[in-house]
Design an enzyme around this catalytic site. Structure first.
Site, PDB file in Angstrom:
ATOM      1  N   HIS A  97       0.843  -1.198   0.000  1.00 43.57           N
ATOM      2  CA  HIS A  97       0.000   0.000   0.000  1.00 43.57           C
ATOM      3  C   HIS A  97       0.878   1.249   0.000  1.00 43.57           C
ATOM      4  CE1 HIS A  97      -3.218  -2.769   0.893  1.00 43.57           C
ATOM      5  NE2 HIS A  97      -2.653  -3.112   2.029  1.00 43.57           N
ATOM      6  N   GLU A 114      -1.541  -0.162   8.169  1.00 44.25           N
ATOM      7  CA  GLU A 114      -2.530  -1.046   8.787  1.00 44.25           C
ATOM      8  C   GLU A 114      -1.878  -1.887   9.874  1.00 44.25           C
ATOM      9  OE1 GLU A 114      -3.980  -3.993   5.932  1.00 44.25           O
ATOM     10  OE2 GLU A 114      -2.108  -3.778   4.834  1.00 44.25           O
ATOM     11  N   HIS A 171       3.466  -7.455   1.656  1.00 46.88           N
ATOM     12  CA  HIS A 171       2.822  -8.362   2.605  1.00 46.88           C
ATOM     13  C   HIS A 171       1.749  -9.211   1.926  1.00 46.88           C
ATOM     14  CE1 HIS A 171       0.182  -4.797   2.601  1.00 46.88           C
ATOM     15  NE2 HIS A 171      -0.795  -5.658   2.836  1.00 46.88           N
ATOM     16  N   ARG A 191      -1.177  -4.834  -6.229  1.00 49.73           N
ATOM     17  CA  ARG A 191      -0.829  -6.254  -6.267  1.00 49.73           C
ATOM     18  C   ARG A 191       0.417  -6.434  -7.126  1.00 49.73           C
ATOM     19  NH1 ARG A 191      -6.556  -6.938  -6.438  1.00 49.73           N
ATOM     20  NH2 ARG A 191      -6.580  -6.806  -8.710  1.00 49.73           N
TER      21      ARG A 191
END
Length: 311
Positions: A97, A114, A171, A191
């Site tokens: 991200h 996050e 991740h 992605r």
């Protein structure tokens, strides 16, 4: 008494999703490929409806826009945080991200830092966090050669583990995981690798290789905090998992009556196990609430585990 808002979650079907959101929490999910419960969200891609009180039927984004005083009059164009429950029946893509700067310039969005608390993990379940490339050139070469076996840093996880994932961290949540996720309110995912999976029409999912290379931190910081500060309460314990510029996350393990103070603009409350009362509300596993800034303390009474995320 101030405002305590019960959230009506939004569910997302995913190629990698399953049915644990129904099995574990009793949610009415759309299919047996449901990957995400957007439990507390004002994001346009999953805006929760308020399920109680004077604002019943209104969306969280509407309330934030029209009654900012309930959220401590914080600044900003959008509600800043989002809480999800993620059911990974299959592996999620290897992804990354962007931070606020890159996302703002390229996506007109917040970035996405996050964190994950592992609610359940099947035997042998793994997670991908970071990579082994020392330079950007090494990183690009591994991607070009599809050498993810050597590139990715993966390890086994278990229930009760916690991970902080700053923007720029490569991740992947892997098969067998049920995860509580607190994050910035962003739906931007790049992605880089999706195992060459194909959909029903024989197409692979879209990748975002250039953006992934742009935003991935190289070298990766793969050290994770393992020891967390716990505090004894009147009837239970409080564990502080993270305190960052974006959010703070605490887990409360309660075994009786406890008064929890609110000194934040709002508290995002998720009952992850057990049942009891929250002031006059009957609450149970799978319920999610926002305690607004006009409610300075809340009495929790019962045997339950509760996640509370604040700014």
């Amino acid at each position: 008494m101030g405002h305590v808002l019960k959230m009506e979650p939004v569910f997302k079907e995913m190629i990698w999703g399953g049915h644990k959101l129904k099995d574990v929490y009793g949610y009415d999910i759309p299919s047996d490929h449901t990957g995400e419960c957007w439990a507390i969200s004002a994001h346009k891609n999953g805006d929760c409806v308020i399920g109680n009180g004077e604002f019943s039927g209104k969306t969280l984004s509407w309330l934030f826009e029209n009654h900012r005083e309930l959220f401590g009059n914080i600044e900003g164009g959008q509600f800043p945080l989002l809480v999800k429950i993620i059911d990974a029946k299959k592996d999620l893509s290897v992804q990354v991200h962007p931070d606020d700067v890159y996302a703002g310039a390229n996506e007109n969005s917040l970035g996405k830092t996050e964190c994950w608390y592992v609610l359940q993990a099947d035997e042998g379940t793994k997670m991908v966090m970071g990579h082994h490339a020392e330079t950007k050139e090494e990183f690009v070469k591994a991607i070009e050669e599809d050498d993810y076996e050597n590139l990715l840093n993966s390890f086994k996880i278990k229930e009760g583990d916690f991970f902080y994932i700053p923007s720029g961290t490569l991740h992947a949540i892997c098969s067998g995981s049920l995860i509580y996720e607190a994050q910035q309110s962003s739906d931007i995912t790049y992605r880089v690798y999706d195992y060459h999976r194909k959909d029903a029409d024989g197409n692979e999912r879209q990748l975002h290789v250039k953006q992934s290379i742009d935003v991935t931190n190289v070298p990766a910081d793969i050290q994770q905090k393992k020891d967390f500060e716990s505090k004894v309460l009147e009837n239970g314990t409080k564990t502080r998992y993270v305190e960052s510029e974006f959010f703070k996350v605490d887990k409360y393990q309660l075994n009786g009556k406890n008064t929890i103070l609110n000194d934040a603009p709002f508290q995002m409350v998720s009952i992850i196990d057990g049942a009891g009362k929250m002031d006059n509300f009957d609450v149970k596993k799978g319920d999610h609430f926002i305690i607004c800034s006009d409610q300075k303390e809340t009495v929790f009474d019962g045997i339950m585990d509760v996640m509370i995320t604040v700014l």
